[in-house]
Scaffold this active site. Structure first.
Site, PDB file in Angstrom:
ATOM      1  N   ASP A 129      57.181 -46.737 -11.274  1.00 43.41           N
ATOM      2  CA  ASP A 129      57.778 -47.837 -10.510  1.00 43.41           C
ATOM      3  C   ASP A 129      57.334 -47.787  -9.054  1.00 43.41           C
ATOM      4  O   ASP A 129      56.900 -46.760  -8.548  1.00 43.41           O
ATOM      5  CB  ASP A 129      59.307 -47.769 -10.585  1.00 43.41           C
ATOM      6  N   GLU A 130      57.472 -48.905  -8.383  1.00 44.10           N
ATOM      7  CA  GLU A 130      57.287 -49.014  -6.937  1.00 44.10           C
ATOM      8  C   GLU A 130      55.991 -48.357  -6.442  1.00 44.10           C
ATOM      9  O   GLU A 130      55.963 -47.728  -5.388  1.00 44.10           O
ATOM     10  CB  GLU A 130      58.496 -48.427  -6.204  1.00 44.10           C
ATOM     11  N   ALA A 131      54.917 -48.555  -7.214  1.00 51.06           N
ATOM     12  CA  ALA A 131      53.608 -48.012  -6.821  1.00 51.06           C
ATOM     13  C   ALA A 131      52.918 -49.012  -5.890  1.00 51.06           C
ATOM     14  O   ALA A 131      51.815 -49.494  -6.158  1.00 51.06           O
ATOM     15  CB  ALA A 131      52.761 -47.736  -8.061  1.00 51.06           C
ATOM     16  N   HIS A 132      53.568 -49.307  -4.779  1.00 50.93           N
ATOM     17  CA  HIS A 132      53.094 -50.360  -3.885  1.00 50.93           C
ATOM     18  C   HIS A 132      51.793 -50.001  -3.172  1.00 50.93           C
ATOM     19  O   HIS A 132      51.100 -50.891  -2.678  1.00 50.93           O
ATOM     20  CB  HIS A 132      54.171 -50.694  -2.848  1.00 50.93           C
ATOM     21  N   HIS A 165      55.692 -42.526  -5.545  1.00 53.04           N
ATOM     22  CA  HIS A 165      56.798 -41.561  -5.408  1.00 53.04           C
ATOM     23  C   HIS A 165      56.281 -40.120  -5.493  1.00 53.04           C
ATOM     24  O   HIS A 165      56.911 -39.266  -6.111  1.00 53.04           O
ATOM     25  CB  HIS A 165      57.859 -41.804  -6.488  1.00 53.04           C
TER      26      HIS A 165
END
Length: 531
Positions: free
Chosen positions: A336-339, A273
């Protein structure tokens, strides 16, 4: 005057009320001289004993406070609420006599903790007693709700201003009762944030989590990295001009929140993000090439370069400057969401970044993916999964909780305020499902996460992500009526949680929202007052 952009359903309802020239049923007690019952407030108090005659606020009423700055500030706040609608002088004084008394530090209040209070009402006056000023302030919010809804108006109203006789003893179930506002996807001005703070305070929320950075915008000035704000903050979802808070503006938000006994929890989301930061400084990218600014809504594609030393110079500078601006205990580092970050890199990053937060005197909060690394001692993990999130992911969070990590519960299919109420809701998203009012209220934080001890739960938080939220009316329509229910989950004792009783108390809040100019969704699940 603020312009309203109501949905057709709500606009039509209010037009009927205005055209008829009558008040709603919920406001009837003001006309008949019958006080609001002591137990009709939200959140539900710890205990209520109704007895004796009511107290009537008149032109002779004084607000009597202890000779302390905290009590006087609460007294002045109460006077500011009451004076416009009652038309009374309501002097704030340390002298004796009948009226509204705000007392600090008595033995009877000590057992109610730092945020608890006792309210005693009778013919001769109302006394609110608390250990700390925060408790007095929360007691004042209860007093507001015990007065007719018209007390919230900013012009003189007829009254009468009666407070039911009896005693309320009250204290919160959890110490962390939060609401998050995403100012990254769409930017909100200081005045808009302050308006939301006032609405949160009415329901005894005590944490304002500000999501200050994301792919779409960086919203806080950092002196050592100025392009974060000037470039990274120059746009938002859909391509608008965005914006950012100067340090003085951020301090103003912090001070205003403190005046309402809310603590600001700032968040810098990382290592994912981060497109706004990566676009602002090429050296933060592994290939040294800055990407374009981003105005879409997809997630998971950006990452700080975990191997570069400059990444940790950046992190240190940002956390140092933000910590210096923030008197509160917590600093949220996202996670979060550290893809686009490998698991090994994620773990390495969190091992280096969490000690930086501690070095500048703050306690780490991270989204629950932080439990995939090793949370720092004292850290809190904010759970945002769903009822049907995988058992393995829930088990990972529960294991961390058993090992000492505190939990903030924000299940997305329960308390994400940006989720649509129904398929027809004109705002919001539905990736976590449709979240009507009953669903957002009808769950128990203490028993929600399998395998996590109830003692690990520090509280609840209602996040509002702003992909589709453009102004204060949008904020209010998505927050109300769900936000008061989340506040009750955080404040009231578990045995008080009963949907059938709650929906009646919730319905009685509608005239107050209308008096305050708050937009809200008239859920068919709630027995709202009829026009």
């Amino acid at each position: 005057m603020r312009q309203h952009h109501r949905t057709p359903r709500l606009l039509g309802t209010l037009l009927l009320v205005v055209a008829a020239g009558i008040s709603v049923v919920g406001a009837a007690p003001a006309a008949t001289g019958v006080p609001v019952p002591l137990g009709q407030v939200v959140p539900a108090p710890l205990s209520v004993e109704a007895k004796g005659a009511p107290y009537r606020i008149t032109g002779d009423t004084r607000i009597r406070v202890d000779d302390s700055p905290g009590a006087r500030r609460v007294g002045e706040y109460l006077a500011d609420v009451l004076r416009p609608s009652t038309g009374y002088r309501l002097p704030v004084t340390t002298r004796g006599g009948d009226g509204i008394r705000l007392r600090l530090g008595s033995n009877s209040a000590r057992a109610l903790g730092d945020e608890g209070y006792r309210l005693d009402s009778g013919r001769s006056g109302v006394t609110i007693t608390a250990r700390k000023a925060a408790g007095l302030f929360h007691g004042v919010q209860t007093l507001r709700q015990l007065l007719p809804a018209a007390v919230e108006k900013r012009s003189a109203q007829p009254g009468p201003w009666l407070v039911a006789g009896g005693t309320v003893k009250d204290a919160p179930r959890y110490g962390y009762r939060g609401a998050m506002l995403d100012v990254s996807r769409h930017f909100f001005t200081v005045a808009q944030v302050e308006r939301y703070i006032d609405q949160l305070a009415l329901y005894k929320i005590n944490k304002l989590h500000l999501h200050l950075s994301d792919d779409q915008g960086w919203r806080i000035a950092i002196d050592s990295w100025p392009r974060l704000a000037t470039h990274g903050g120059s746009t938002q979802v859909g391509g608008g001009t965005g914006g950012f808070y100067t340090k003085d503006q951020y301090r103003r938000i912090v001070r205003y929140a403190a005046s309402r006994h809310l603590e600001v929890v700032p968040e810098i989301d990382m290592p994912g993000h981060t497109n706004a930061a990566l676009a602002s400084y090429a050296e933060l990218n592994c290939d040294g090439v800055a990407p374009e600014l981003y105005t879409g809504t997809e997630v998971g594609f950006s990452s700080l370069c975990v191997d570069k030393p400059v990444t940790y110079d950046f992190v240190d500078d940002v956390i140092r400057e933000l910590a210096a601006l923030t008197p509160g205990r917590y600093l949220h580092i996202g996670g979060d969401e550290a893809h686009s970050t490998s698991h090994a890199d994620y773990v390495a990053f969190m091992e280096r970044v969490q000690p930086v937060v501690a070095r500048y005197g703050k306690t780490v909060i991270g989204w629950h993916q932080l439990t995939g690394a090793t949370p720092a001692k004292g850290a809190l993990a904010q759970y945002w999964g769903l009822d049907d999130t995988s058992a393995a992911e829930k088990a990972q969070v529960a294991k961390a909780a058993r090992n000492g990590t505190g939990l903030i519960l924000s299940p997305a299919d329960r308390v994400y305020l940006d989720m649509k109420y129904t398929a027809d809701t004109p705002l919001g998203l539905d990736w976590a499902g449709l979240v009507e009012v009953r669903r957002s209220y009808d769950w128990d934080p203490g028993a929600y996460l399998p395998g996590a001890p109830a003692s690990a739960v520090r509280g609840v938080e209602a996040p509002l992500w702003t992909e589709t939220i453009l102004n204060s009316d949008h904020i209010e329509y998505m927050a109300f009526p769900r936000l008061p229910g989340v506040a009750e989950l955080g404040w009231s004792p578990a045995p008080a949680h009963d949907w059938d009783a709650y929906k009646v108390r919730l319905a009685a809040q509608a005239p107050r929202w209308e008096a305050l100019g708050i937009d809200y969704y008239r859920s068919p699940q709630v027995p709202w007052p009829a026009p």
